[in-house]
Scaffold this motif. Structure first.
Motif, short mmCIF file in Angstrom:
data_model
loop_
_atom_site.label_atom_id
_atom_site.label_comp_id
_atom_site.label_asym_id
_atom_site.label_seq_id
_atom_site.Cartn_x
_atom_site.Cartn_y
_atom_site.Cartn_z
N ILE A 104 9.26 -39.33 22.00
CA ILE A 104 9.31 -38.69 23.32
C ILE A 104 8.89 -39.70 24.37
O ILE A 104 7.82 -40.31 24.27
CB ILE A 104 8.40 -37.46 23.39
CG1 ILE A 104 8.85 -36.40 22.36
CG2 ILE A 104 8.39 -36.87 24.79
CD1 ILE A 104 7.86 -35.26 22.20
N ALA A 105 9.74 -39.90 25.38
CA ALA A 105 9.41 -40.77 26.50
C ALA A 105 8.87 -39.91 27.63
O ALA A 105 9.53 -38.96 28.07
CB ALA A 105 10.63 -41.55 26.96
N HIS A 106 7.65 -40.23 28.09
CA HIS A 106 7.02 -39.47 29.16
C HIS A 106 6.95 -40.37 30.40
O HIS A 106 6.23 -41.37 30.40
CB HIS A 106 5.62 -39.02 28.74
CG HIS A 106 4.97 -38.10 29.71
ND1 HIS A 106 3.68 -37.62 29.57
CD2 HIS A 106 5.42 -37.54 30.87
CE1 HIS A 106 3.38 -36.83 30.57
NE2 HIS A 106 4.42 -36.76 31.38
N ALA A 165 13.96 -43.27 22.54
CA ALA A 165 13.38 -41.94 22.42
C ALA A 165 14.50 -40.92 22.19
O ALA A 165 15.68 -41.22 22.39
CB ALA A 165 12.58 -41.58 23.67
N ARG A 166 14.10 -39.72 21.77
CA ARG A 166 15.05 -38.64 21.58
C ARG A 166 15.01 -37.63 22.73
O ARG A 166 15.93 -36.84 22.89
CB ARG A 166 14.76 -37.91 20.27
CG ARG A 166 14.98 -38.75 19.02
CD ARG A 166 14.73 -37.93 17.77
NE ARG A 166 14.96 -38.70 16.55
CZ ARG A 166 14.83 -38.20 15.32
NH1 ARG A 166 14.49 -36.92 15.16
NH2 ARG A 166 15.04 -38.96 14.27
N VAL A 167 13.93 -37.65 23.49
CA VAL A 167 13.74 -36.74 24.62
C VAL A 167 13.00 -37.49 25.72
O VAL A 167 12.16 -38.35 25.43
CB VAL A 167 12.91 -35.49 24.23
CG1 VAL A 167 12.89 -34.47 25.37
CG2 VAL A 167 13.42 -34.84 22.96
N CYS A 190 22.67 -40.02 31.02
CA CYS A 190 22.09 -40.57 29.79
C CYS A 190 22.32 -39.60 28.64
O CYS A 190 22.49 -38.40 28.82
CB CYS A 190 20.61 -40.89 29.98
SG CYS A 190 19.50 -39.50 29.90
N ARG A 191 22.31 -40.13 27.44
CA ARG A 191 22.62 -39.32 26.25
C ARG A 191 21.48 -38.40 25.83
O ARG A 191 21.66 -37.49 25.02
CB ARG A 191 22.95 -40.25 25.07
CG ARG A 191 24.15 -41.14 25.30
CD ARG A 191 24.33 -42.14 24.16
NE ARG A 191 23.22 -43.11 24.12
CZ ARG A 191 23.01 -43.98 23.13
NH1 ARG A 191 23.83 -43.97 22.08
NH2 ARG A 191 22.00 -44.84 23.18
N ILE A 192 20.30 -38.61 26.43
CA ILE A 192 19.08 -37.96 25.98
C ILE A 192 18.71 -36.82 26.92
O ILE A 192 18.79 -36.96 28.14
CB ILE A 192 17.94 -39.00 25.95
CG1 ILE A 192 18.33 -40.19 25.06
CG2 ILE A 192 16.63 -38.39 25.45
CD1 ILE A 192 17.48 -41.41 25.27
N GLU A 208 10.26 -29.95 19.73
CA GLU A 208 11.30 -29.15 19.05
C GLU A 208 12.65 -29.84 19.15
O GLU A 208 13.42 -29.89 18.18
CB GLU A 208 11.37 -27.75 19.64
CG GLU A 208 10.21 -26.84 19.32
CD GLU A 208 10.43 -25.44 19.85
OE1 GLU A 208 11.54 -24.90 19.66
OE2 GLU A 208 9.51 -24.87 20.47
N ILE A 209 12.96 -30.35 20.32
CA ILE A 209 14.23 -31.06 20.52
C ILE A 209 14.26 -32.33 19.67
O ILE A 209 15.26 -32.61 18.99
CB ILE A 209 14.44 -31.41 22.00
CG1 ILE A 209 14.58 -30.13 22.84
CG2 ILE A 209 15.68 -32.29 22.19
CD1 ILE A 209 14.56 -30.37 24.34
N ALA A 210 13.15 -33.08 19.70
CA ALA A 210 13.09 -34.36 18.97
C ALA A 210 13.19 -34.17 17.47
O ALA A 210 13.55 -35.11 16.75
CB ALA A 210 11.80 -35.10 19.33
N ALA A 211 12.89 -32.97 16.97
CA ALA A 211 12.95 -32.71 15.53
C ALA A 211 14.39 -32.49 15.05
O ALA A 211 14.65 -32.52 13.84
CB ALA A 211 12.10 -31.49 15.18
N ASN A 212 15.31 -32.29 15.97
CA ASN A 212 16.71 -32.07 15.60
C ASN A 212 17.47 -33.38 15.50
O ASN A 212 17.02 -34.43 15.97
CB ASN A 212 17.39 -31.15 16.62
CG ASN A 212 16.86 -29.74 16.56
OD1 ASN A 212 16.54 -29.24 15.48
ND2 ASN A 212 16.76 -29.09 17.71
#
Length: 292
Positions: free
Chosen positions: A17-19, A52-54, A118-120, A221-225
């Motif tokens: 996760i990128a914050h 990152a995924r999110v 962006c794709r994320i 939750e999103i990053a787990a997919n």
């Protein structure tokens, strides 16, 4: 965990996760000149290198952002007027200033389009005032969450401007057109409860701490997919929003014909059955033209 700082942002990447935090609270996180280059650079790097995924965008201090810091720009960048000693000079100066203004606005629009392109998935966590350019920014995000004290205002109208960095093309696809017109014509504030009621935000939290906890849980939750599946969802939702149903159905079929991965489906089903984290393929880094 990695953390980097720029003039306007603090960026932390942890657990996929990128914050990204707006980090000028003493200036109400006003959008100075460097803001417009730093934001797309950060987003594009995360996306291009699949870091990152999110992405979560939050802020610091009492307000999310007070919007554009007009004082940080030159006159020709914010006003298409021109001056000169005679009529010919005035005409040329006005044309030059107009082109400079146009080019500057296009660049600022691109800064926020980076969030959409962006794709994320990008989640916005908003506290206090989300003013002027803040509305442009957050409407380019995938989802918006806010605190009970949050408010949004298309403030440009109040200072004699028409919002031009992305609010109108996006907000009319998020909330009813009549509400958009009222907010734009009056410049009034829309507070958290009403923003939730009309669909501008997904959820309202008691305070910033609770909001960040809640938004980070959604991000996890999103990053787990499977990243390829989530990226496909974003691509196809954006496409469906901007095209006819028939076009979108055809595009979805073509997308899955080329992108659907049976191995990812099987891994997702197995991971769910075994109540464990899925071992998914990451998004591939983007490659520039001519890369080996």
């Amino acid at each position: 965990m990695t953390t980097t700082n720029t003039e306007c942002f603090e960026v932390t990447i942890e657990n996929r996760i990128a914050h990204i935090k707006l980090n000028r609270p003493e200036k109400r996180n006003a959008m100075i000149r460097s803001f417009w280059s730093e934001l797309p650079s950060i987003i594009n790097k995360i996306d291009t290198e699949a870091e990152a995924r999110v992405i979560v965008i939050s802020s610091t201090g009492p307000h999310f952002t007070s919007g554009l810091d007009v004082s940080s720009f030159g006159g020709s960048e914010i006003s298409p007027g021109g001056t000169g000693d005679d009529e010919t000079a005035k005409r040329k100066a006005k044309l030059t200033a107009g082109q400079a203004f146009y080019n500057n606005v296009l660049g600022m629009q691109d800064s926020f389009s980076a969030l959409e392109n962006c794709r994320i998935p990008v989640l916005a966590a908003i506290q206090g005032g989300c003013i002027g350019g803040g509305v442009d920014l957050t409407t380019a995000c995938d989802m918006r969450y806010c605190t009970e004290d949050a408010f949004f205002t298309i403030y440009e109208t109040k200072i004699g401007m028409t919002a031009d960095v992305g609010t109108f093309p996006r907000i009319v696809k998020i909330i009813p057109e009549g509400i958009v017109r009222e907010l734009a014509y009056t410049g009034r504030r829309i507070h958290a409860a009403e923003a939730k009621e009309v669909g501008l935000v997904n959820r309202v939290f008691a305070d910033q701490s609770a909001m960040l906890d809640g938004v980070m849980e959604i991000a996890r939750e999103i990053a787990a997919n499977a990243p390829l599946a989530v990226s496909g969802c974003k691509r196809l939702i954006n496409y469906s929003r901007d095209h006819t149903t028939a076009d979108a159905l055809d595009y979805i079929a073509i997308w899955n014909a080329s992108m659907l991965q049976t191995s990812e489906i099987m891994e997702a089903m197995t991971a769910n059955a075994e109540k464990r984290e899925g071992d998914f393929a990451e998004l591939p880094p983007k490659r520039s033209l001519g890369a080996a």
